[in-house]
Write an enzyme that holds these catalytic residues in place. Sequence first.
Site, PDB file in Angstrom:
ATOM      1  N   VAL A 321       0.841  -1.209   0.000  1.00 11.78           N
ATOM      2  CA  VAL A 321       0.000   0.000   0.000  1.00 11.78           C
ATOM      3  C   VAL A 321       0.873   1.254   0.000  1.00 11.78           C
ATOM      4  CG1 VAL A 321      -1.654   1.346   1.345  1.00 11.78           C
ATOM      5  CG2 VAL A 321      -1.983  -1.104   1.080  1.00 11.78           C
ATOM      6  N   TRP A 324       2.654   1.518  -3.437  1.00 11.31           N
ATOM      7  CA  TRP A 324       1.722   1.857  -4.522  1.00 11.31           C
ATOM      8  C   TRP A 324       1.309   3.326  -4.462  1.00 11.31           C
ATOM      9  CZ3 TRP A 324      -3.660   3.080  -4.291  1.00 11.31           C
ATOM     10  CH2 TRP A 324      -4.262   3.196  -5.548  1.00 11.31           C
ATOM     11  N   HIS A 325       1.182   3.872  -3.260  1.00 16.99           N
ATOM     12  CA  HIS A 325       0.794   5.279  -3.137  1.00 16.99           C
ATOM     13  C   HIS A 325       1.921   6.234  -3.522  1.00 16.99           C
ATOM     14  CE1 HIS A 325      -2.853   4.047  -0.908  1.00 16.99           C
ATOM     15  NE2 HIS A 325      -3.294   5.256  -1.228  1.00 16.99           N
ATOM     16  N   GLY A 326       3.115   5.735  -3.734  1.00 17.46           N
ATOM     17  CA  GLY A 326       4.216   6.603  -4.155  1.00 17.46           C
ATOM     18  C   GLY A 326       5.553   6.245  -3.553  1.00 17.46           C
TER      19      GLY A 326
END
Length: 361
Positions: A321, A324-326
């Site tokens: 997570v 994936w968010h950066g």
Amino acid sequence: DSLDFEWSYWIEWGREHILWLLVGHLLVSQMSQLFLGKYKPWCLMVYGMVACWFLLGIKGLAVILLHAITSFAVAQFKMPVLTWMCSLTLLSTLHVPAVEEAKRKWYDTENEYYLLLFTLSVRCLFYTSFSLEYCWHGSTQKSSHSFLWMLAYVFYYPVFHNGPLMNFDEFSKQMRRQEAFSLKTNLGILIVGMIRILFWWLLAELMIHLMYIHAIYSSSPPLETVSYWALGGLALAQVQFFYVKYLVLYGVPGLLLRMDGLKPPALPCCVSRMHSFTKMWRCFDVGLHRFLVRYIYIPMGGSQASTLGMLFSSALTFAFVSYWHGGQSYLWYWGTFNWLGLIVENSIRRLLCAPPIQHLT
């Protein structure tokens, strides 16, 4: 208060282009359901590709197609580990400086480049879902896991830029299911849904214009002078706005999913009703939660594993997570604290359920 980037960004894109493209999707969907029932998935696939070409250009469309083709090719080995390695590699290319600079040159503005970036990030979850389902499917399910179905799933336009996420197995089963078409029923769903979304949108705009939550947070002097109670109130106001914002951002595509005969993931639960980390992760972004549980948590052992195995499964889930968010440092801190919160919460729950404690109560 224009300092909430996400709200300002999507509202601007919605007013200029995306809202009209969603109206176009609605018309194509209803007409294809009325006249070309069994060809509806392919009509929507073509429309999604045309909408992608219109907003992101031929190069943006080509990149998304390249990612999908690469993921499908790797899935032919039917090895989930290879699929995950492929997806993480493709995701990592979004943050390679040379690649970023090349993509920026394709567009006149930063907003256009960010739209491609956000779209590729969300598409990563979709082609990963398809590829993992392909690795698990049997020979009798080959027709429902073809490359054409992958394109229909990846280019389904209502969830194309920002979600919500719907796993491929759910999408495929529901899209293939033929139900009686009623224009009157769909019109009723549309009118009620539009009224609810308009209410949420007006509420979000009122919060933006009257409360100035993000403007206050952007300046440290006011935060240093107020009491801890005031800081708590500001934090609550921010998460309340975040909740209302996603009622709109997920409510619009959710309405179109219902018009297409699909069952969208449930909208976020009100944060004021949540008192646990577990419920927050289960009930705020339901589509993302289902993805994480089905493709990461359960395959790695989940709650059926030993205590260490369960800790590792949940840690891997939060690591994905955050990445994936950066993958910025603050996101790793955010993921770590959420993981620790879940551990503390579940440990206390198990302690309270122990026979000696139950006997005392």
